[in-house]
Design an enzyme around this catalytic site. Structure first.
Site, PDB file in Angstrom:
ATOM      1  N   HIS A  50       0.838  -1.327  -0.204  1.00 10.48           N
ATOM      2  CA  HIS A  50      -0.038  -0.174   0.101  1.00 10.48           C
ATOM      3  C   HIS A  50       0.917   1.182   0.002  1.00 10.48           C
ATOM      4  O   HIS A  50       0.213   2.424  -0.119  1.00 10.48           O
ATOM      5  CB  HIS A  50      -1.058   0.014   1.164  1.00 10.48           C
TER       6      HIS A  50
ATOM      7  N   ASP B 256       3.491   9.406  -1.259  1.00  8.42           N
ATOM      8  CA  ASP B 256       2.434   8.763  -0.501  1.00  8.42           C
ATOM      9  C   ASP B 256       1.879   7.327  -1.529  1.00  8.42           C
ATOM     10  O   ASP B 256       2.019   7.619  -2.772  1.00  8.42           O
ATOM     11  CB  ASP B 256       1.006   9.762  -0.698  1.00  8.42           C
TER      12      ASP B 256
HETATM   13  O1  LIG Z   1      -2.288   1.474  10.592  1.00  7.39           O
HETATM   14  P1  LIG Z   1      -1.489   2.784  11.098  1.00  7.39           P
HETATM   15  O2  LIG Z   1      -0.055   2.475  11.352  1.00  7.39           O
HETATM   16  O3  LIG Z   1      -2.389   3.572  11.945  1.00  7.39           O
HETATM   17  O4  LIG Z   1      -1.450   3.524   9.574  1.00  7.39           O
HETATM   18  C1  LIG Z   1      -2.721   3.851   8.896  1.00  7.39           C
HETATM   19  C2  LIG Z   1      -2.345   3.009   7.181  1.00  7.39           C
HETATM   20  O5  LIG Z   1      -1.390   3.790   6.829  1.00  7.39           O
HETATM   21  C3  LIG Z   1      -0.726   3.428   5.458  1.00  7.39           C
HETATM   22  O6  LIG Z   1      -1.757   3.776   4.581  1.00  7.39           O
HETATM   23  C4  LIG Z   1      -1.479   3.242   3.104  1.00  7.39           C
HETATM   24  O7  LIG Z   1      -2.728   2.710   2.370  1.00  7.39           O
HETATM   25  C5  LIG Z   1      -3.525   3.626   1.815  1.00  7.39           C
HETATM   26  C6  LIG Z   1      -4.553   2.704   1.267  1.00  7.39           C
HETATM   27  O8  LIG Z   1      -4.099   1.783   0.357  1.00  7.39           O
HETATM   28  C7  LIG Z   1      -2.985   4.337   0.863  1.00  7.39           C
HETATM   29  O9  LIG Z   1      -3.984   5.313   0.188  1.00  7.39           O
HETATM   30  C8  LIG Z   1      -1.802   5.158   1.851  1.00  7.39           C
HETATM   31  O10 LIG Z   1      -1.207   6.060   0.610  1.00  7.39           O
HETATM   32  C9  LIG Z   1      -0.950   4.549   2.361  1.00  7.39           C
HETATM   33  O11 LIG Z   1      -0.044   5.359   3.227  1.00  7.39           O
HETATM   34  C10 LIG Z   1      -0.525   2.133   5.473  1.00  7.39           C
HETATM   35  O12 LIG Z   1      -0.061   1.171   4.343  1.00  7.39           O
HETATM   36  C11 LIG Z   1      -1.783   0.993   6.127  1.00  7.39           C
HETATM   37  O13 LIG Z   1      -1.079  -0.457   6.245  1.00  7.39           O
HETATM   38  C12 LIG Z   1      -1.881   1.765   7.592  1.00  7.39           C
HETATM   39  O14 LIG Z   1      -2.954   0.924   8.147  1.00  7.39           O
HETATM   40  O1  LIG Z   2     -10.228  12.385  10.663  1.00 11.82           O
HETATM   41  C1  LIG Z   2     -10.080  11.620   9.501  1.00 11.82           C
HETATM   42  C2  LIG Z   2      -8.989  11.671   8.791  1.00 11.82           C
HETATM   43  C3  LIG Z   2      -9.097  10.621   7.941  1.00 11.82           C
HETATM   44  N1  LIG Z   2      -9.721   9.664   7.734  1.00 11.82           N
HETATM   45  C4  LIG Z   2      -9.739   8.645   6.517  1.00 11.82           C
HETATM   46  O2  LIG Z   2      -8.584   7.833   6.573  1.00 11.82           O
HETATM   47  C5  LIG Z   2      -8.158   7.552   5.363  1.00 11.82           C
HETATM   48  C6  LIG Z   2      -6.789   8.168   5.027  1.00 11.82           C
HETATM   49  O3  LIG Z   2      -6.203   7.317   3.743  1.00 11.82           O
HETATM   50  P1  LIG Z   2      -5.215   7.886   2.846  1.00 11.82           P
HETATM   51  O4  LIG Z   2      -4.971   6.699   1.886  1.00 11.82           O
HETATM   52  O5  LIG Z   2      -5.575   9.238   2.358  1.00 11.82           O
HETATM   53  O6  LIG Z   2      -3.911   7.889   3.697  1.00 11.82           O
HETATM   54  P2  LIG Z   2      -3.365   6.983   4.831  1.00 11.82           P
HETATM   55  O7  LIG Z   2      -3.615   7.474   6.495  1.00 11.82           O
HETATM   56  O8  LIG Z   2      -3.870   5.710   4.730  1.00 11.82           O
HETATM   57  O9  LIG Z   2      -1.808   7.120   4.721  1.00 11.82           O
HETATM   58  C7  LIG Z   2      -9.172   8.241   4.387  1.00 11.82           C
HETATM   59  O10 LIG Z   2     -10.081   7.219   3.753  1.00 11.82           O
HETATM   60  C8  LIG Z   2      -9.689   9.320   5.244  1.00 11.82           C
HETATM   61  O11 LIG Z   2     -11.380   9.424   5.164  1.00 11.82           O
HETATM   62  C9  LIG Z   2     -11.018   9.662   8.464  1.00 11.82           C
HETATM   63  O12 LIG Z   2     -11.807   8.769   8.385  1.00 11.82           O
HETATM   64  N2  LIG Z   2     -11.151  10.597   9.529  1.00 11.82           N
END
Ligand SMILES: O=P(O)(O)OC[C@H]1O[C@H](O[C@H]2O[C@H](CO)[C@@H](O)[C@H](O)[C@H]2O)[C@H](O)[C@@H](O)[C@@H]1O
Ligand SMILES: O=c1ccn([C@@H]2O[C@H](COP(=O)(O)OP(=O)(O)O)[C@@H](O)[C@H]2O)c(=O)[nH]1
Length: 471
Positions: free
Chosen positions: A157, A364
């Site tokens: 991801h 990202d």
């Molecule tokens: O589980 P956390 O450590 O709290 O972090 C939240 C998630 O962050 C990352 O998100 C990624 O996946 C998104 C969906 O594919 C993508 O849009 C975004 O660019 C990525 O940063 C991480 O890869 C997840 O595993 C985490 O759960």
């Molecule tokens: O206050 C918040 C901020 C973020 N999000 C959700 O968290 C996800 C963030 O996904 P993104 O791929 O932009 O980044 P990541 O946090 O996974 O790196 C999106 O679906 C947002 O709608 C949410 O539900 N509440």
């Protein structure tokens, strides 16, 4: 039909009332489990004094989840350590923040072994396994070592870094070698896939043929599968009562000013510091616009046990205060900086109230917020998405105003361009982006990957016995 076993660090069981509380990814993976039968397996989010390997099974709304508690030391070394202090910064091109500690690498391996030991007895002969993300790179190999001959796919991801950066990781070669335990590996963009292929061919010596790579007798297929949002559900939410209330409240509090919105986990990869500098440049260069706009930055804290996240939080508190101190007046504050999270249907109303969605990560994997911002817009009067060239989403959302997030001048110019953009151009750009967001949604993404993994996409099938003995 084969069962599907999904493995990820975080596991989402279906919730009773949906109401925008769950992400599109969680909903799509739950739907896949419902369709194929199977299990969603991972960490429970809980810690225990001693690891027992006890699996908590839960069944809700046709989805079985199986989760494990981990020890404090596991979380420290595997999640806070190797995943978030080593791999995350490195894979987001921040080798200045990456920490290379044997203890983290050891804890990461131990937790992956624990996952493999516990999962292995649950796997039946015809099951297909799908591993998610950087927390679990070696899981496929650990399962192979335990005799698992099933098809196993892996989806990343986050970005895959260029070879010269990856080479700074002491375990880089071993890590990439373990990827050959998988039959299929997916990335959000061709750029991340090409970087992986470059390392595998140039540093490891894998052989390339079409979309496949072979190393030590095992063949791995590569696929680009950009994740989408649950567009239908999101648009419905954006027209629902909670979103409408949020929209009305935001409009009232904007008192006729144009709102610029940012929504990001509080993470240095999201480019918040640079974004604030870009906005400040806009304020300093366009004094006539000062009271005409304001920025709302929603930034829920994330990974707070990790020092680099504590530092960025402190930095942003200082910087937002500094900008507000320099430019605010008795009847106007330039930045509303909010450190809490909101449910997605509330966010939908906030996105819709914003004239500009400012999404400027330095790097990202995808960035779903960019897609949600577009999906939430009023088709008759859509706002403008300003998007970093370095987000995976930029490969699909080409009609956004694309910027280099490192350049305060470019961000400032893009804000001005967006504010001046006429309705015709806003509609044209929005329609083109929305077409993509509607077609390539999260269900499309999930099917693209599982069809390729199960060999139902018409591509060259992955051999049932992909020379597992040689792996
Ligand atoms: O589980 P956390 O450590 O709290 O972090 C939240 C998630 O962050 C990352 O998100 C990624 O996946 C998104 C969906 O594919 C993508 O849009 C975004 O660019 C990525 O940063 C991480 O890869 C997840 O595993 C985490 O759960
Ligand atoms: O206050 C918040 C901020 C973020 N999000 C959700 O968290 C996800 C963030 O996904 P993104 O791929 O932009 O980044 P990541 O946090 O996974 O790196 C999106 O679906 C947002 O709608 C949410 O539900 N509440």
């Amino acid at each position: 039909m084969s069962r599907l076993i999904i493995i990820s660090n975080r596991v989402s069981a279906p919730k009773e009332s949906h109401s925008g509380a769950q992400g599109g990814l969680a909903v799509a993976l739950q739907a896949a489990i419902r369709e194929f039968g199977g299990i969603w397996f991972g960490w429970s989010g809980e810690t225990v004094d001693h690891f027992t390997g006890h699996i908590h099974f839960q069944r809700a709304q046709g989805v079985t989840t199986a989760t494990l508690d981990l020890e404090e030391q596991d979380i420290e070394e595997y999640y806070n350590g190797y995943a978030n202090r080593t791999l995350w910064p490195l894979f987001h091109y921040r080798i200045d923040l990456a920490e290379y500690e044997r203890g983290f690498a050891g804890g990461y391996k131990r937790v992956n072994e624990r996952f493999a030991d516990t999962l292995r007895p649950l796997v039946e002969k015809d099951d297909v396994l799908w591993v998610q993300d950087y927390h679990m790179f070696p899981l496929g190999q650990e399962l192979r070592d335990r005799g698992c001959k099933n098809r196993i796919g892996f989806f990343l991801h986050i970005p895959w870094p260029p070879s010269r950066l990856l080479a700074t990781l002491p375990e880089a070669e071993a890590l990439v070698e373990t990827m050959f335990a998988y039959d299929l590996v997916g990335f959000h963009t061709k750029e991340w896939l090409d970087s992986f292929r470059h390392y595998a061919t140039h540093e490891l010596g894998a052989e390339e043929e079409g979309d496949a790579l072979t190393f030590k007798g095992r063949t791995l297929r590569l696929i680009v599968a950009p994740i989408g949002i649950d567009t239908k559900e999101f648009v419905e939410g954006a027209n629902g009562p909670k979103a409408r209330l949020a929209l009305r409240n935001m409009r009232d509090s904007a008192v006729g000013r144009d709102m610029i919105v940012g929504v990001d986990r509080l993470d240095y990869s999201k480019g918040l510091e640079e974004r604030f500098h870009g906005y400040e440049r806009f304020l300093s260069e366009h004094p006539e616009e000062r009271k005409e706009v304001f920025m709302l930055q929603i930034a829920p804290p994330s990974r707070g046990a990790v020092e680099s996240y504590q530092k960025i939080r402190t930095k942003l508190e200082g910087l937002s205060g500094q900008i507000n101190g320099a430019y605010a007046d008795v009847d106007w504050v330039p930045i509303r900086y909010v450190n809490r999270g909101y449910p997605r249907d509330v966010l939908a109303g906030i996105y819709r109230a914003a004239r500009i969605g400012l999404v400027t990560p330095l790097r990202d994997g995808m960035n779903l917020v960019a897609k949600e911002y577009v999906a939430a817009q009023d088709p008759e009067d859509p706002g403008v998405l300003i998007l970093s060239r370095f987000a995976g989403a930029a490969a699909q959302l080409k009609e956004a105003v694309l910027v280099n997030p490192f350049s305060a001048d470019e961000v400032s110019d893009a804000i001005m361009q967006a504010l001046r953009m006429d309705l015709g151009e806003r509609k044209r750009r929005w329609r083109a982006m929305m077409d993509n967001i509607e077609q390539e949604d999260v269900v499309w993404w999930r099917k693209l990957f599982t069809d390729a993994l199960m060999g139902t996409d018409g591509s060259t099938p992955i051999p049932a016995d992909n020379d597992i003995a040689a792996a």
